[in-house]
Design a protein around this motif. Structure first.
Motif, PDB file in Angstrom:
ATOM      1  N   ALA A  70     -55.464   6.042  44.456  1.00 29.47           N
ATOM      2  CA  ALA A  70     -54.452   7.409  44.510  1.00 29.47           C
ATOM      3  C   ALA A  70     -54.081   8.116  43.110  1.00 29.47           C
ATOM      4  N   LEU A  71     -53.914   7.200  42.116  1.00 37.29           N
ATOM      5  CA  LEU A  71     -53.633   7.685  40.711  1.00 37.29           C
ATOM      6  C   LEU A  71     -54.829   8.564  40.134  1.00 37.29           C
ATOM      7  N   ALA A  72     -56.003   8.249  40.473  1.00 39.64           N
ATOM      8  CA  ALA A  72     -57.114   9.217  39.997  1.00 39.64           C
ATOM      9  C   ALA A  72     -57.218  10.496  40.635  1.00 39.64           C
ATOM     10  N   HIS A  73     -56.315  10.609  41.642  1.00 33.27           N
ATOM     11  CA  HIS A  73     -56.489  12.034  42.325  1.00 33.27           C
ATOM     12  C   HIS A  73     -55.118  13.134  41.958  1.00 33.27           C
ATOM     13  N   VAL A  74     -54.285  12.516  41.178  1.00 35.03           N
ATOM     14  CA  VAL A  74     -53.264  13.277  40.791  1.00 35.03           C
ATOM     15  C   VAL A  74     -52.656  13.505  39.532  1.00 35.03           C
ATOM     16  N   HIS A  75     -51.902  14.268  39.347  1.00 34.21           N
ATOM     17  CA  HIS A  75     -51.422  14.551  37.920  1.00 34.21           C
ATOM     18  C   HIS A  75     -49.922  14.784  37.853  1.00 34.21           C
ATOM     19  N   GLY A  76     -49.455  14.844  36.741  1.00 39.62           N
ATOM     20  CA  GLY A  76     -47.748  14.829  36.977  1.00 39.62           C
ATOM     21  C   GLY A  76     -47.130  13.688  37.169  1.00 39.62           C
ATOM     22  N   ARG A  77     -45.956  13.989  37.572  1.00 41.19           N
ATOM     23  CA  ARG A  77     -45.081  12.916  38.175  1.00 41.19           C
ATOM     24  C   ARG A  77     -45.643  11.893  39.113  1.00 41.19           C
ATOM     25  N   LEU A  78     -46.359  12.363  39.927  1.00 41.41           N
ATOM     26  CA  LEU A  78     -46.882  11.249  40.985  1.00 41.41           C
ATOM     27  C   LEU A  78     -47.772  10.354  40.325  1.00 41.41           C
ATOM     28  N   ALA A  79     -48.354  10.878  39.319  1.00 41.16           N
ATOM     29  CA  ALA A  79     -49.637  10.000  38.459  1.00 41.16           C
ATOM     30  C   ALA A  79     -48.817   9.091  37.592  1.00 41.16           C
ATOM     31  N   TRP A  80     -47.482   9.547  36.933  1.00 45.41           N
ATOM     32  CA  TRP A  80     -46.808   8.738  36.266  1.00 45.41           C
ATOM     33  C   TRP A  80     -46.297   7.678  37.196  1.00 45.41           C
ATOM     34  N   PHE A  81     -45.631   8.082  38.206  1.00 47.25           N
ATOM     35  CA  PHE A  81     -45.080   6.962  39.217  1.00 47.25           C
ATOM     36  C   PHE A  81     -46.093   5.959  39.635  1.00 47.25           C
ATOM     37  N   LEU A  82     -47.359   6.470  39.984  1.00 50.29           N
ATOM     38  CA  LEU A  82     -48.472   5.567  40.472  1.00 50.29           C
ATOM     39  C   LEU A  82     -48.908   4.668  39.313  1.00 50.29           C
ATOM     40  N   GLY A  83     -49.097   5.135  38.210  1.00 53.23           N
ATOM     41  CA  GLY A  83     -49.483   4.337  37.030  1.00 53.23           C
ATOM     42  C   GLY A  83     -48.318   3.380  36.613  1.00 53.23           C
ATOM     43  N   ALA A  84     -47.189   3.734  36.798  1.00 51.99           N
ATOM     44  CA  ALA A  84     -45.972   2.564  36.516  1.00 51.99           C
ATOM     45  C   ALA A  84     -46.012   1.530  37.538  1.00 51.99           C
ATOM     46  N   ALA A  85     -46.556   2.091  38.882  1.00 56.72           N
ATOM     47  CA  ALA A  85     -46.517   1.009  40.047  1.00 56.72           C
ATOM     48  C   ALA A  85     -47.700   0.373  39.595  1.00 56.72           C
ATOM     49  N   ALA A  86     -48.955   0.649  39.330  1.00 53.23           N
ATOM     50  CA  ALA A  86     -49.919  -0.135  38.966  1.00 53.23           C
ATOM     51  C   ALA A  86     -49.636  -1.193  37.825  1.00 53.23           C
ATOM     52  N   THR A  87     -48.979  -0.757  36.907  1.00 51.90           N
ATOM     53  CA  THR A  87     -48.646  -1.586  35.867  1.00 51.90           C
ATOM     54  C   THR A  87     -47.681  -2.704  36.373  1.00 51.90           C
ATOM     55  N   ALA A  88     -46.754  -2.351  37.198  1.00 50.45           N
ATOM     56  CA  ALA A  88     -46.231  -3.490  37.542  1.00 50.45           C
ATOM     57  C   ALA A  88     -46.578  -4.512  38.607  1.00 50.45           C
ATOM     58  N   LEU A  89     -47.742  -4.001  39.081  1.00 48.58           N
ATOM     59  CA  LEU A  89     -48.689  -5.076  40.015  1.00 48.58           C
ATOM     60  C   LEU A  89     -49.724  -5.936  39.095  1.00 48.58           C
ATOM     61  N   THR A  90     -49.831  -5.661  37.813  1.00 48.75           N
ATOM     62  CA  THR A  90     -50.822  -6.090  36.866  1.00 48.75           C
ATOM     63  C   THR A  90     -50.720  -7.637  37.010  1.00 48.75           C
ATOM     64  N   PRO A  91     -49.745  -8.370  37.429  1.00 47.42           N
ATOM     65  CA  PRO A  91     -49.786  -9.606  37.234  1.00 47.42           C
ATOM     66  C   PRO A  91     -50.864 -10.406  38.180  1.00 47.42           C
ATOM     67  N   VAL A  92     -50.920  -9.385  39.183  1.00 46.69           N
ATOM     68  CA  VAL A  92     -51.914  -9.695  40.309  1.00 46.69           C
ATOM     69  C   VAL A  92     -53.300 -10.153  39.741  1.00 46.69           C
ATOM     70  N   LEU A  93     -53.428  -9.270  38.690  1.00 47.95           N
ATOM     71  CA  LEU A  93     -54.876  -9.350  38.211  1.00 47.95           C
ATOM     72  C   LEU A  93     -55.136 -10.651  37.475  1.00 47.95           C
ATOM     73  N   HIS A  94     -54.235 -11.431  37.116  1.00 41.51           N
ATOM     74  CA  HIS A  94     -54.293 -12.738  36.447  1.00 41.51           C
ATOM     75  C   HIS A  94     -54.310 -13.933  37.299  1.00 41.51           C
ATOM     76  N   TRP A  95     -54.157 -13.656  38.618  1.00 48.93           N
ATOM     77  CA  TRP A  95     -53.921 -14.685  39.606  1.00 48.93           C
ATOM     78  C   TRP A  95     -55.396 -15.114  39.908  1.00 48.93           C
ATOM     79  N   ARG A  96     -55.306 -16.335  40.357  1.00 48.64           N
ATOM     80  CA  ARG A  96     -56.748 -16.721  40.924  1.00 48.64           C
ATOM     81  C   ARG A  96     -56.396 -17.901  42.118  1.00 48.64           C
ATOM     82  N   ALA A  97     -57.050 -17.698  43.411  1.00 44.61           N
ATOM     83  CA  ALA A  97     -56.501 -18.536  44.451  1.00 44.61           C
ATOM     84  C   ALA A  97     -57.519 -19.606  44.753  1.00 44.61           C
ATOM     85  N   LEU A  98     -58.829 -19.938  43.789  1.00 41.53           N
ATOM     86  CA  LEU A  98     -59.752 -20.820  43.938  1.00 41.53           C
ATOM     87  C   LEU A  98     -59.425 -22.150  42.945  1.00 41.53           C
TER      88      LEU A  98
END
Length: 136
Positions: A70-98
């Motif tokens: 979604a972030l790749a398709h917008v500019h301005g405030r919605l992009a800023w909102f989505l960028g901050a949302a993605a940043t908030a979710l970054t801990p997920v990138l450091h998780w493993r289930a195996l």
């Protein structure tokens, strides 16, 4: 994660209410699609908790991908909102289930059940906020 996203959503709601952020039809369409895709990625808490950890993690990574696309398709405030949302979710990138099987994990860690639940709740909060933006 929860605190960051709650503050982010609150700021977005204030900006929209105060007409500082004037939503375009494109913003609404991207937000609505992202909301639908997040809903498909992370379902109810009961449904998620019934899944094996590897599937819960896969769903959370899918949610992060939804935000990034979604972030790749917008500019301005919605992009800023989505960028901050993605940043908030970054801990997920450091998780493993195996299990690590005594080998390197590139810094990945096994999250606790509470961390899975918090991340899933955060995705649902983002989904709700994006659905509201999509219909505003």
């Amino acid at each position: 994660m929860r605190t960051v996203v709650d503050e982010l959503v609150g700021e977005a709601e204030r900006l929209i209410r105060d007409r500082v952020w004037v939503l375009t039809p494109g913003d609404r369409a991207v937000a609505a699609k992202a909301a639908a895709d997040l809903d498909a990625a992370v379902r109810t808490s009961q449904a998620q908790q019934a899944l094996p950890e590897v599937d819960r993690l896969a769903h959370l990574r899918e949610a992060l991908a939804v935000v990034a696309i979604a972030l790749a398709h917008v500019h301005g405030r919605l992009a800023w909102f989505l960028g901050a949302a993605a940043t908030a979710l970054t801990p997920v990138l450091h998780w493993r289930a195996l299990p690590d099987e005594d080998g390197p994990t590139f810094g990945a860690v096994a999250p606790t059940p509470a961390q899975y639940t918090e991340a899933e709740d955060v995705v649902r909060r983002l989904q709700s906020a994006l659905a509201a933006i999509g219909t505003a």
